[in-house]
Design a protein around this motif. Structure first.
Motif, short mmCIF file in Angstrom:
data_model
loop_
_atom_site.label_atom_id
_atom_site.label_comp_id
_atom_site.label_asym_id
_atom_site.label_seq_id
_atom_site.Cartn_x
_atom_site.Cartn_y
_atom_site.Cartn_z
N SER A 243 0.83 -1.21 0.00
CA SER A 243 0.00 0.00 0.00
C SER A 243 0.86 1.26 0.00
N LYS A 244 0.34 2.32 -0.59
CA LYS A 244 1.00 3.61 -0.56
C LYS A 244 0.39 4.54 0.50
N GLN A 245 -0.52 4.00 1.30
CA GLN A 245 -1.18 4.80 2.32
C GLN A 245 -0.33 4.88 3.58
N PRO A 246 -0.50 5.92 4.38
CA PRO A 246 0.33 6.10 5.59
C PRO A 246 -0.16 5.30 6.79
N TRP A 247 -0.39 3.99 6.59
CA TRP A 247 -0.74 3.15 7.73
C TRP A 247 0.45 3.08 8.67
N ILE A 248 0.20 2.86 9.94
CA ILE A 248 1.31 2.72 10.89
C ILE A 248 1.79 1.27 10.86
N ASN A 249 3.00 1.06 11.35
CA ASN A 249 3.56 -0.28 11.48
C ASN A 249 3.83 -0.54 12.95
N MET A 250 3.07 -1.46 13.53
CA MET A 250 3.22 -1.77 14.95
C MET A 250 4.35 -2.75 15.21
N PHE A 251 5.03 -3.22 14.16
CA PHE A 251 5.96 -4.33 14.28
C PHE A 251 7.42 -3.91 14.22
N ASP A 252 8.23 -4.74 14.86
CA ASP A 252 9.67 -4.76 14.70
C ASP A 252 10.02 -6.20 14.38
N GLY A 253 10.26 -6.49 13.12
CA GLY A 253 10.41 -7.89 12.71
C GLY A 253 9.07 -8.58 12.77
N ASN A 254 9.03 -9.75 13.42
CA ASN A 254 7.77 -10.47 13.54
C ASN A 254 7.18 -10.38 14.96
N ARG A 255 7.60 -9.35 15.68
CA ARG A 255 7.06 -9.09 17.01
C ARG A 255 6.59 -7.64 17.07
N LEU A 256 5.72 -7.34 18.02
CA LEU A 256 5.33 -5.95 18.22
C LEU A 256 6.56 -5.12 18.62
N ALA A 257 6.66 -3.93 18.07
CA ALA A 257 7.72 -3.02 18.49
C ALA A 257 7.55 -2.73 19.98
N THR A 258 8.66 -2.48 20.66
CA THR A 258 8.66 -2.34 22.12
C THR A 258 7.61 -1.35 22.61
N GLU A 259 7.52 -0.18 21.95
CA GLU A 259 6.59 0.84 22.43
C GLU A 259 5.14 0.40 22.28
N TRP A 260 4.83 -0.37 21.23
CA TRP A 260 3.46 -0.87 21.06
C TRP A 260 3.18 -2.04 21.99
N LYS A 261 4.16 -2.87 22.21
CA LYS A 261 3.97 -3.96 23.16
C LYS A 261 3.69 -3.40 24.55
N GLN A 262 4.44 -2.41 24.96
CA GLN A 262 4.24 -1.82 26.28
C GLN A 262 2.84 -1.23 26.41
#
Length: 324
Positions: A243-262
């Motif tokens: 997609s070319k839309q500005p969706w966010i990415n909650m991931f870091d690799g195949n895990r949630l990024a630390t800030e989203w996991k917290q």
């Protein structure tokens, strides 16, 4: 060792073999991620059931493929609405043919722009067989030639009409506002959303696609309003790649990024799994790959948080029976 013990050992070995096969299929994608098969559901090979809290079906899709794909991915239940020229009755029929798998949702997409919006919504409500309302488009950026820009501020009469039905039915109100794409309109939409949250403090409002909000903006809403929820559809690298839309990415690799996991762990009852398949091409490998990615991510969460995110929050908010 007596004869019964040998039988028990053989039985246990077979169980381990079957379980191992399920894990191999899930982690590799294997045949699961490649094609639709006619195999029956084997939901017990997945450690945690999934509920897809918002998806859509339109022209060019065999609705029976939805169930087959859910079976392959271990998705126990989908809240489903129609789009384009597909009548809502098709989803009601699919739900009747597959009890417990499909929650039919009142369609709003494609109706907001019509003068007959109120009648189109009321006709569905009067059927009395729906268990949810699909997303209400407030700000939707143009998506190439496929979808136009749509602008309905939260105080618009049509938005409030849809909300009145959701309030009456005690259905979560699924808000579609693409805050990042809204540009200079962002603050007006945020102000309108907060006014709704304050006006109806005991009714759940769900921001689909995470509202395209970054972690700090999401945290601010969660801290300020106990009735805001976030649906994680489109918020992963698989969607971003396509997609070319500005969706966010909650991931870091195949895990949630630390800030989203917290944030997810801090507010375990406020995040809801959803995929929001729209086009026929979404109902295939694209969908199953996201299912596998989310399974990897939730294994990194505490058990109670993982269950709440994967199915428990949807069951509570939409008053669904427990998933198996």
């Amino acid at each position: 060792m007596d004869h019964w013990s040998r039988k028990e050992i053989a039985k246990e070995a077979l169980s381990i073999l079957v379980l191992s096969l399920g894990w191999i299929l899930e982690f590799t994608g294997g045949a699961v991620g490649q094609m639709i098969t006619d195999s029956p559901p084997i939901l017990n090979r997945f450690d945690i059931p999934f509920i897809d809290a918002h998806s859509q079906v339109g022209e060019g899709l065999d609705l029976n493929d939805v169930i087959k794909l859910m079976d392959q991915g271990g998705v126990a239940r989908t809240i489903l609405s129609t789009r384009e020229k597909i009548p809502s009755e098709r989803v009601l029929s699919l739900a009747a043919d597959h009890p417990g798998r499909i929650v039919p949702a009142v369609r709003t997409k494609g109706y907001m722009e019509r003068p007959a919006f109120n009648r189109l919504i009321k006709t569905q409500i009067d059927i009395g067989q729906f268990g949810a309302m699909a997303e209400v488009l407030m700000y939707h950026a143009q998506k190439g030639l496929k979808a136009p820009e749509i602008v309905f501020y939260p105080n618009h009469e049509k938005v409030r009409t849809a909300l009145s039905y959701a309030l009456d039915k005690k259905w979560p109100f699924v808000v579609h506002i693409e805050f990042e794409a809204a540009g200079p309109r962002r603050e007006d939409f945020m102000r309108g959303l907060k006014e709704m949250l304050v006006q109806y403090p005991f009714h759940p409002f769900v921001l689909i696609h995470m509202g395209q909000l970054d972690r700090e903006s999401a945290r601010h809403l969660l801290e300020g309003h106990a009735n805001i929820y976030f649906m994680t559809s489109h918020s992963n690298p698989i969607t971003l790649k396509e997609s070319k839309q500005p969706w966010i990415n909650m991931f870091d690799g195949n895990r949630l990024a630390t800030e989203w996991k917290q944030l997810t762990v801090k507010y375990p009852e406020r995040f809801i799994l959803g995929f929001d398949n729209v086009w026929p091409e979404h109902w295939g490998k694209f969908y199953l790959d996201q299912v596998v990615l989310w399974r990897d991510a939730i294994r990194d969460l505490p058990a109670e948080v993982a269950h709440a995110f994967a199915h428990g929050n949807a069951e509570r908010l939409w008053r669904l029976p427990p998933s198996r």
